[in-house]
Design a protein around this motif. Structure first.
Motif, PDB file in Angstrom:
ATOM      1  N   LEU A 237       8.159  41.447  42.229  1.00  0.00           N
ATOM      2  CA  LEU A 237       7.672  42.798  41.923  1.00  0.00           C
ATOM      3  C   LEU A 237       8.130  43.787  42.991  1.00  0.00           C
ATOM      4  O   LEU A 237       8.577  44.906  42.672  1.00  0.00           O
ATOM      5  CB  LEU A 237       6.145  42.809  41.833  1.00  0.00           C
ATOM      6  N   ALA A 238       8.029  43.387  44.261  1.00  0.00           N
ATOM      7  CA  ALA A 238       8.457  44.270  45.352  1.00  0.00           C
ATOM      8  C   ALA A 238       9.950  44.544  45.265  1.00  0.00           C
ATOM      9  O   ALA A 238      10.405  45.667  45.544  1.00  0.00           O
ATOM     10  CB  ALA A 238       8.109  43.634  46.698  1.00  0.00           C
ATOM     11  N   GLU A 239      10.733  43.539  44.865  1.00  0.00           N
ATOM     12  CA  GLU A 239      12.172  43.753  44.728  1.00  0.00           C
ATOM     13  C   GLU A 239      12.468  44.748  43.611  1.00  0.00           C
ATOM     14  O   GLU A 239      13.377  45.571  43.721  1.00  0.00           O
ATOM     15  CB  GLU A 239      12.886  42.442  44.457  1.00  0.00           C
ATOM     16  N   ASN A 240      11.706  44.686  42.542  1.00  0.00           N
ATOM     17  CA  ASN A 240      11.888  45.664  41.471  1.00  0.00           C
ATOM     18  C   ASN A 240      11.584  47.076  41.960  1.00  0.00           C
ATOM     19  O   ASN A 240      12.255  48.035  41.566  1.00  0.00           O
ATOM     20  CB  ASN A 240      11.002  45.311  40.272  1.00  0.00           C
ATOM     21  N   ILE A 241      10.586  47.199  42.820  1.00  0.00           N
ATOM     22  CA  ILE A 241      10.299  48.512  43.409  1.00  0.00           C
ATOM     23  C   ILE A 241      11.460  48.954  44.292  1.00  0.00           C
ATOM     24  O   ILE A 241      11.873  50.117  44.279  1.00  0.00           O
ATOM     25  CB  ILE A 241       8.985  48.455  44.222  1.00  0.00           C
ATOM     26  N   GLY A 242      12.018  48.014  45.060  1.00  0.00           N
ATOM     27  CA  GLY A 242      13.151  48.343  45.924  1.00  0.00           C
ATOM     28  C   GLY A 242      14.354  48.842  45.141  1.00  0.00           C
ATOM     29  O   GLY A 242      15.021  49.803  45.554  1.00  0.00           O
ATOM     30  N   THR A 243      14.634  48.216  43.998  1.00  0.00           N
ATOM     31  CA  THR A 243      15.783  48.665  43.203  1.00  0.00           C
ATOM     32  C   THR A 243      15.455  49.925  42.406  1.00  0.00           C
ATOM     33  O   THR A 243      16.331  50.757  42.183  1.00  0.00           O
ATOM     34  CB  THR A 243      16.246  47.551  42.244  1.00  0.00           C
ATOM     35  N   LEU A 244      14.193  50.054  41.978  1.00  0.00           N
ATOM     36  CA  LEU A 244      13.802  51.254  41.246  1.00  0.00           C
ATOM     37  C   LEU A 244      13.926  52.493  42.127  1.00  0.00           C
ATOM     38  O   LEU A 244      14.295  53.579  41.650  1.00  0.00           O
ATOM     39  CB  LEU A 244      12.364  51.113  40.730  1.00  0.00           C
ATOM     40  N   THR A 245      13.625  52.353  43.409  1.00  0.00           N
ATOM     41  CA  THR A 245      13.773  53.466  44.357  1.00  0.00           C
ATOM     42  C   THR A 245      15.206  53.583  44.871  1.00  0.00           C
ATOM     43  O   THR A 245      15.473  54.416  45.753  1.00  0.00           O
ATOM     44  CB  THR A 245      12.819  53.265  45.557  1.00  0.00           C
ATOM     45  N   ARG A 246      16.102  52.733  44.356  1.00  0.00           N
ATOM     46  CA  ARG A 246      17.518  52.701  44.734  1.00  0.00           C
ATOM     47  C   ARG A 246      17.706  52.506  46.242  1.00  0.00           C
ATOM     48  O   ARG A 246      18.661  52.987  46.841  1.00  0.00           O
ATOM     49  CB  ARG A 246      18.248  53.962  44.257  1.00  0.00           C
ATOM     50  N   THR A 247      16.772  51.763  46.841  1.00  0.00           N
ATOM     51  CA  THR A 247      16.942  51.397  48.238  1.00  0.00           C
ATOM     52  C   THR A 247      18.072  50.389  48.356  1.00  0.00           C
ATOM     53  O   THR A 247      18.844  50.398  49.309  1.00  0.00           O
ATOM     54  CB  THR A 247      15.634  50.817  48.795  1.00  0.00           C
ATOM     55  N   TRP A 248      18.167  49.481  47.404  1.00  0.00           N
ATOM     56  CA  TRP A 248      19.348  48.640  47.211  1.00  0.00           C
ATOM     57  C   TRP A 248      19.528  48.470  45.711  1.00  0.00           C
ATOM     58  O   TRP A 248      18.591  48.651  44.930  1.00  0.00           O
ATOM     59  CB  TRP A 248      19.223  47.293  47.917  1.00  0.00           C
TER      60      TRP A 248
END
Length: 306
Positions: A237-248
Motif C-alpha cells: 500500500l505504501a509503495e502505491n502511495i509512493g508511485t501515486l505521488t510520482r516519488t518513484w
C-alpha cells in the motif's frame, strides 16, 4: 505499556488522570468478552501505529510534498525529503524512541536498501523522475530511509509488544535465507528468478515459528510467516502511495499511474525476511514460556517500554 504511556511526559496530576481514564476503560472492557476483544484490538491498533511512527511520517511527507512542495524551489523535493528523514531519525534518538543499537541496524538497512536501489534503477526496474543534489547514481538518498523505516518498525514493535517465539529456527538458517534473497534481487536478470525456491525455503524454515505478542494482559500468537505477509501488504500500500505521488515510477507508469501489481507482495514478503534477519542482530529471539503468563498477569499495565 499502558495506553497512557504513549503520550509525552506530563505533570503528576495529568498522569494520575490519564491512569484513571485507562483504568476506567479497562474496567468497562472486562464486562463482556466482546468489549474485551474490542478494547484489545484498539490497543493493538494504537501500538502498531506507534511502532511505525518513522514509516508513517515518511509516507506523510511523500504525500505532503507531492501536493504542497513549491515548484522550482531552490531545495529540490528529494533533497528536502532526505533532510527531513535525517531530522526524524535524530529526533527519535533524542527522545529515546529508538536505542543506539537499533539505530545501527537501521543504518545497515539504509546501506542495504540504497545498494539495491542503485542496481535496480541502473537496470531500469524503476526511476526517480525528479532532480536532486543528494543522490548516488539515479538514487536520491532519502530512498534508503524508506527501507530504514521497515527496520524501525520491526525493532519498535518487537519491544512494544514484548515479542516471544516458539519453534524459531536456528539463526544461521535465517541469515542464510536472507543472504539468498538479497543475492536474488541482483541476479534474477542474469541467472534467473529464484523466488519460488526462496518461498519454499522460507516456508520450510519458518513452518513451526510463532510470534507471541502482548498488547494487554495475555500473549497472543500468530505464525511468523503470517506476520510477514500482513506487513508486506501494508508495504505494498505504501509503495502505491509512493508511485501515486510520482516519488518513484515503474516503466508501466510512465504515461499514467496504475496500481502496482499484486505480484510485488511477494517481493515485499521476501524483503521482510531480510529485514527480520537484520533486526535479530540486536533483538535475539526469546523463547516463549507459557508459565511466565501467570507472572505477567499482575503486570498488565506494564508491557515492554518504548
Amino acid at each position: 505499556m499502558a495506553l497512557g504511556q504513549l503520550r509525552e511526559p506530563a505533570a503528576d496530576g495529568r498522569r494520575v488522570q490519564s491512569a484513571g481514564f485507562i483504568a476506567a476503560l479497562e474496567a468497562r472492557a472486562e464486562r463482556s468478552a466482546a468489549a474485551s476483544a474490542f478494547y484489545e484490538f484498539m490497543r493493538f491498533s494504537i501500538l502498531q501505529a506507534w511502532a511505525c511512527l518513522f514509516g508513517g511520517a515518511m509516507v506523510a511527507l511523500l504525500i505532503a510534498t507531492a501536493w504542497f512542495y513549491p515548484k522550482g524551489a531552490c531545495l529540490a523535493r528529494y533533497d528536502f525529503l532526505t533532510l527531513a528523514a535525517i531530522a526524524l531519525q535524530v529526533a527519535m534518538l533524542r527522545w529515546k524512541l529508538e536505542t543506539w543499537d537499533e539505530a545501527k541496524v537501521i543504518a545497515l538497512f539504509h546501506i542495504v536498501g540504497t545498494a539495491m536501489e542503485i542496481y535496480k534503477t541502473a537496470v531500469g526496474s524503476w526511476i526517480y523522475p525528479e532532480p536532486s543534489l543528494l543522490h548516488i547514481g539515479g538514487v536520491p538518498l532519502f530512498s534508503g530511509f524508506m527501507y530504514a523505516s521497515v527496520g524501525s518498525y520491526i525493532t519498535r514493535v518487537w519491544r512494544v509488544c514484548d515479542f516471544r517465539f516458539t519453534g524459531h529456527p536456528p539463526l544461521w538458517q535465517v541469515y542464510l535465507l536472507a543472504a539468498g534473497i538479497y543475492l536474488n534481487f541482483f541476479t534474477l536478470r542474469s541467472i534467473g528468478d529464484m523466488r519460488v525456491v526462496l518461498f519454499i525455503a522460507a516456508a520450510l524454515i519458518f513452518r513451526r515459528s510463532w510470534i507471541h505478542f502482548r498488547v494487554w494482559r495475555a500473549h497472543r500468537k500468530m505464525p511468523l510467516v503470517t506476520a510477514c505477509f500482513c506487513n508486506a501488504f501494508f508495504l505494498w500500500l505504501a509503495e502505491n502511495i509512493g508511485t501515486l505521488t510520482r516519488t518513484w515510477t515503474y516503466p508501466s507508469q510512465s504515461v499514467a499511474w496504475s496500481m502496482v501489481g499484486f505480484g510485488k507482495l511477494g517481493s515485499w514478503y521476501l524483503l521482510l525476511i531480510i529485514s527480520y534477519a537484520m533486526v535479530t542482530l540486536v533483538n535475539r529471539p526469546i523463547p516463549y514460556a507459557p508459565a511466565s503468563r501467570r507472572c505477567k498477569t499482575s503486570m498488565a499495565l506494564q508491557p515492554a517500554k518504548i
